[in-house]
Design a protein around this motif. Structure first.
Motif, PDB file in Angstrom:
ATOM      1  N   GLN A  60      55.130  46.831  31.194  1.00  0.00           N
ATOM      2  CA  GLN A  60      56.005  45.670  31.067  1.00  0.00           C
ATOM      3  C   GLN A  60      57.414  46.053  30.658  1.00  0.00           C
ATOM      4  OE1 GLN A  60      54.069  42.949  28.391  1.00  0.00           O
ATOM      5  NE2 GLN A  60      52.544  42.304  29.910  1.00  0.00           N
ATOM      6  N   ALA A  61      57.565  47.199  29.992  1.00  0.00           N
ATOM      7  CA  ALA A  61      58.910  47.623  29.588  1.00  0.00           C
ATOM      8  C   ALA A  61      59.747  48.044  30.783  1.00  0.00           C
ATOM      9  CB  ALA A  61      58.820  48.775  28.586  1.00  0.00           C
ATOM     10  N   GLY A  62      59.110  48.398  31.892  1.00  0.00           N
ATOM     11  CA  GLY A  62      59.823  48.873  33.065  1.00  0.00           C
ATOM     12  C   GLY A  62      59.769  50.391  33.164  1.00  0.00           C
ATOM     13  N   GLY A  63      60.536  50.936  34.090  1.00  0.00           N
ATOM     14  CA  GLY A  63      60.494  52.367  34.355  1.00  0.00           C
ATOM     15  C   GLY A  63      61.798  53.065  34.046  1.00  0.00           C
ATOM     16  N   SER A  64      61.694  54.284  33.567  1.00  0.00           N
ATOM     17  CA  SER A  64      62.843  55.162  33.329  1.00  0.00           C
ATOM     18  C   SER A  64      62.643  56.435  34.132  1.00  0.00           C
ATOM     19  CB  SER A  64      62.976  55.520  31.841  1.00  0.00           C
ATOM     20  OG  SER A  64      63.224  54.382  31.056  1.00  0.00           O
ATOM     21  N   ARG A  65      63.715  56.974  34.649  1.00  0.00           N
ATOM     22  CA  ARG A  65      63.622  58.209  35.412  1.00  0.00           C
ATOM     23  C   ARG A  65      63.631  59.425  34.494  1.00  0.00           C
ATOM     24  NH1 ARG A  65      68.702  57.126  39.099  1.00  0.00           N
ATOM     25  NH2 ARG A  65      69.238  55.988  37.184  1.00  0.00           N
ATOM     26  N   ILE A  66      62.875  60.442  34.899  1.00  0.00           N
ATOM     27  CA  ILE A  66      62.806  61.680  34.133  1.00  0.00           C
ATOM     28  C   ILE A  66      64.063  62.506  34.376  1.00  0.00           C
ATOM     29  CG2 ILE A  66      61.555  63.854  33.846  1.00  0.00           C
ATOM     30  CD1 ILE A  66      59.003  62.390  34.609  1.00  0.00           C
ATOM     31  N   ALA A  71      61.572  61.089  38.907  1.00  0.00           N
ATOM     32  CA  ALA A  71      60.298  60.377  38.887  1.00  0.00           C
ATOM     33  C   ALA A  71      60.339  59.276  37.827  1.00  0.00           C
ATOM     34  CB  ALA A  71      59.154  61.346  38.604  1.00  0.00           C
ATOM     35  N   THR A  72      59.767  58.122  38.142  1.00  0.00           N
ATOM     36  CA  THR A  72      59.820  56.974  37.246  1.00  0.00           C
ATOM     37  C   THR A  72      58.532  56.853  36.447  1.00  0.00           C
ATOM     38  OG1 THR A  72      61.311  55.794  38.745  1.00  0.00           O
ATOM     39  CG2 THR A  72      60.144  54.483  37.110  1.00  0.00           C
ATOM     40  N   VAL A  73      58.682  56.806  35.127  1.00  0.00           N
ATOM     41  CA  VAL A  73      57.567  56.643  34.197  1.00  0.00           C
ATOM     42  C   VAL A  73      58.005  55.654  33.127  1.00  0.00           C
ATOM     43  CG1 VAL A  73      56.560  58.930  34.618  1.00  0.00           C
ATOM     44  CG2 VAL A  73      58.345  58.674  32.889  1.00  0.00           C
ATOM     45  N   SER A  74      57.227  55.497  32.084  1.00  0.00           N
ATOM     46  CA  SER A  74      57.640  54.629  30.987  1.00  0.00           C
ATOM     47  C   SER A  74      58.798  55.264  30.223  1.00  0.00           C
ATOM     48  CB  SER A  74      56.472  54.402  30.033  1.00  0.00           C
ATOM     49  OG  SER A  74      56.208  55.591  29.292  1.00  0.00           O
ATOM     50  N   PRO A  75      59.534  54.489  29.411  1.00  0.00           N
ATOM     51  CA  PRO A  75      60.610  55.085  28.606  1.00  0.00           C
ATOM     52  C   PRO A  75      60.108  56.194  27.689  1.00  0.00           C
ATOM     53  CG  PRO A  75      60.793  52.694  28.614  1.00  0.00           C
ATOM     54  CD  PRO A  75      59.498  53.016  29.285  1.00  0.00           C
ATOM     55  N   ALA A  76      58.936  56.013  27.089  1.00  0.00           N
ATOM     56  CA  ALA A  76      58.383  57.064  26.229  1.00  0.00           C
ATOM     57  C   ALA A  76      58.036  58.300  27.045  1.00  0.00           C
ATOM     58  CB  ALA A  76      57.151  56.555  25.488  1.00  0.00           C
ATOM     59  N   GLY A  77      57.508  58.104  28.243  1.00  0.00           N
ATOM     60  CA  GLY A  77      57.185  59.240  29.103  1.00  0.00           C
ATOM     61  C   GLY A  77      58.413  59.995  29.544  1.00  0.00           C
ATOM     62  N   THR A 215      58.726  54.984  21.069  1.00  0.00           N
ATOM     63  CA  THR A 215      57.566  54.116  20.856  1.00  0.00           C
ATOM     64  C   THR A 215      57.714  53.308  19.568  1.00  0.00           C
ATOM     65  OG1 THR A 215      56.148  55.698  22.011  1.00  0.00           O
ATOM     66  CG2 THR A 215      55.056  54.077  20.614  1.00  0.00           C
ATOM     67  N   ALA A 216      58.234  53.945  18.526  1.00  0.00           N
ATOM     68  CA  ALA A 216      58.438  53.247  17.254  1.00  0.00           C
ATOM     69  C   ALA A 216      59.368  52.053  17.424  1.00  0.00           C
ATOM     70  CB  ALA A 216      58.998  54.222  16.220  1.00  0.00           C
ATOM     71  N   ALA A 217      60.415  52.222  18.225  1.00  0.00           N
ATOM     72  CA  ALA A 217      61.364  51.126  18.430  1.00  0.00           C
ATOM     73  C   ALA A 217      60.705  49.946  19.128  1.00  0.00           C
ATOM     74  CB  ALA A 217      62.562  51.626  19.246  1.00  0.00           C
ATOM     75  N   TYR A 218      59.908  50.228  20.159  1.00  0.00           N
ATOM     76  CA  TYR A 218      59.211  49.140  20.845  1.00  0.00           C
ATOM     77  C   TYR A 218      58.204  48.449  19.923  1.00  0.00           C
ATOM     78  CZ  TYR A 218      61.147  49.900  25.504  1.00  0.00           C
ATOM     79  OH  TYR A 218      62.000  49.962  26.589  1.00  0.00           O
ATOM     80  N   LEU A 219      57.485  49.227  19.111  1.00  0.00           N
ATOM     81  CA  LEU A 219      56.544  48.623  18.167  1.00  0.00           C
ATOM     82  C   LEU A 219      57.270  47.700  17.189  1.00  0.00           C
ATOM     83  CD1 LEU A 219      54.278  51.714  17.381  1.00  0.00           C
ATOM     84  CD2 LEU A 219      53.520  49.581  18.439  1.00  0.00           C
ATOM     85  N   ALA A 220      58.402  48.188  16.658  1.00  0.00           N
ATOM     86  CA  ALA A 220      59.144  47.368  15.695  1.00  0.00           C
ATOM     87  C   ALA A 220      59.675  46.099  16.339  1.00  0.00           C
ATOM     88  CB  ALA A 220      60.296  48.185  15.117  1.00  0.00           C
TER      89      ALA A 220
END
Length: 451
Positions: A60-66, A71-77, A215-220
């Motif tokens: 749901q957060a969308g994709g970020s490129r490496i 390649a598109t993965v999650s922001p944490a990835g 990940t911490a930022a999204y959790l908060a």
């Protein structure tokens, strides 16, 4: 009273950033992208990217490129793969007082957040970088002062990345405070000396510090609580001048060579002795390196991999003596098998010197003696490495290093465009900054064999 770190992060604007801060961020942007380009060809980078694509799909957060891959993965990835990539060649910026590195975690993480947001001016990105660096450095100083064990940069960059990532997600000051606490608690408290004693791809921990912070930022943002971050709230001596003085200006150093900073003063000393005395490597019979205790644990007379090279002194110094330089080319398997470099490396002794150990608090000291085949001994003065703020690399040297690392991988035209835009990235409008981001995140053209 100084502002609380989370209020500082929530309120900071581009107009609050002194020119000296912006100058460091511009240099670090260029330097880190050069390292990232060359590092994108390493096996460690390939593994990290493949792992991110396998385990960090978009949600749901969308994709970020490496970084340097597209390649598109999650922001944490994307933060994880990018941080492991930069860290796979130990040539990125750092902080000697913190005994580690911020940029290797900060840039991949902030580029991932920027890619999610899409519309962002260069000035907005500069604010995120400034928050991430400053909080990382101060948390790092506090952690080293209050923890008995020497933890990797991933431990304290998790705090800085979490703080800046929460700002990027438009979190409130209270949410930013919780993000830092979550990042500190779940960040990797990995043991740096373990990787020095047993060099592997673990490196400096930023590969988990960066995604832990994101990940911490999204959790908060979603309401997860985790405050306080002890390094930010229970070590006031490291935060009393927040917003007035800037640790990132005072402490950021740049590396001329792709290996541990602890080896650099000996490499500089050996290189200077060879040049000043007009020597060739065939004249060298023995090398003695007097340095501080932890540096002697680097050893590394016969590294078999780039990871072992990164945490060595004897072999990089021998490479400097034989080749007169140590760059990305010296990380290749053929260099690691070079018989003349191995001869000099095997003839190198590391001497644990208590005086240098006592002096090497925030600085790195070494002294080199070359014994020639005719028995002559030539000794350098004790010295610290080039690239610290008291012996800074010039803009021309940063540019030369960038092109040495980037041109063979990106091509001269793309590298030049990145350099041009990095030099004033903070003044770029949205479209121009998007162009710079694309240049950093799209796939590379591998003009040279992988490192």
């Amino acid at each position: 009273m100084p502002p609380a770190f989370h209020d500082f992060a929530a309120a900071l604007t581009y107009d609050d950033l002194p020119e000296a801060v912006l100058a460091v961020l511009r240099r670090s942007f260029l330097d880190t992208m050069g390292v990232a380009a060359a590092a994108s060809t390493t096996p460690m980078s390939d593994i990290a990217r493949n792992c991110a694509m396998a385990l960090f799909g978009t949600g749901q957060a969308g994709g970020s490129r490496i970084l340097m891959n597209g390649a598109t993965v999650s922001p944490a990835g994307a933060a994880m793969a990018g941080a492991f990539t930069v860290d796979s060649i130990d040539a990125h910026d750092g902080s000697s007082p913190c005994k580690g590195h911020a940029g290797a975690a900060v840039f991949p993480a902030m580029l991932a957040l920027s890619d999610i947001r899409g519309e962002m001016k260069g000035s907005d990105f500069a604010v995120l970088l400034a928050i991430a660096y400053e909080v990382s450095y101060r948390a790092g100083l506090a952690q080293h002062a209050t923890c008995a064990e020497y933890h990797t940069s991933g431990a304290w960059t998790a705090v800085g990345v979490a703080t800046a990532a929460a700002r990027a997600l438009d979190c409130t000051a209270d949410q930013i405070r919780h993000a830092a606490g979550i990042g500190e608690y779940h960040g990797p408290r990995s043991q740096m000396m373990r990787c020095i004693d047993h060099p592997t791809m673990l490196r400096d921990g930023v590969g988990w510090g960066a995604p832990s912070g994101v990940t911490a930022a999204y959790l908060a943002q979603m309401g997860f609580t985790g405050a306080p971050a002890l390094t930010c709230e229970q070590a006031p001596e490291y935060w009393h001048d927040l917003g007035k003085a800037w640790r990132l200006v005072e402490d950021t150093h740049y590396k001329p060579y792709p290996c541990c900073r602890w080896a650099h003063p000996a490499m500089d000393a050996a290189g200077d002795l060879m040049r000043d005395h007009g020597l060739t490597h065939r004249q060298i019979a023995r090398v003695d390196i007097k340095t501080f205790h932890n540096a002697t644990r680097l050893a590394g007379h016969r590294p078999a991999t780039a990871d072992e090279f990164a945490y060595a002194i004897a072999f990089p110094v021998a490479a400097m003596i034989v080749r007169g330089q140590v760059g990305a080319r010296e990380l290749t398997p053929s260099t690691l098998r070079d018989p003349e470099i191995l001869r000099v490396s095997n003839a190198t002794q590391l001497i644990d010197d208590p005086h240098f150990t006592s002096m090497s608090d925030g600085k790195r000291w070494a002294q080199v003696t070359l014994t020639l085949t005719d028995g002559t001994e030539i000794t350098s003065s004790p010295r610290t490495p080039r690239g610290d703020t008291d012996l800074p690399l010039s803009d021309a040297e940063i540019s030369e290093k960038f092109h040495l690392f980037a041109d063979p991988v990106l091509g001269r035209a793309r590298a030049r465009e990145i350099e041009t835009l990095c030099r004033h990235f903070d003044s770029l409008a949205e479209n121009d900054f998007a162009r710079l981001r694309d240049l950093c995140l799209t796939p590379v053209d591998r003009h040279v064999p992988a490192i």
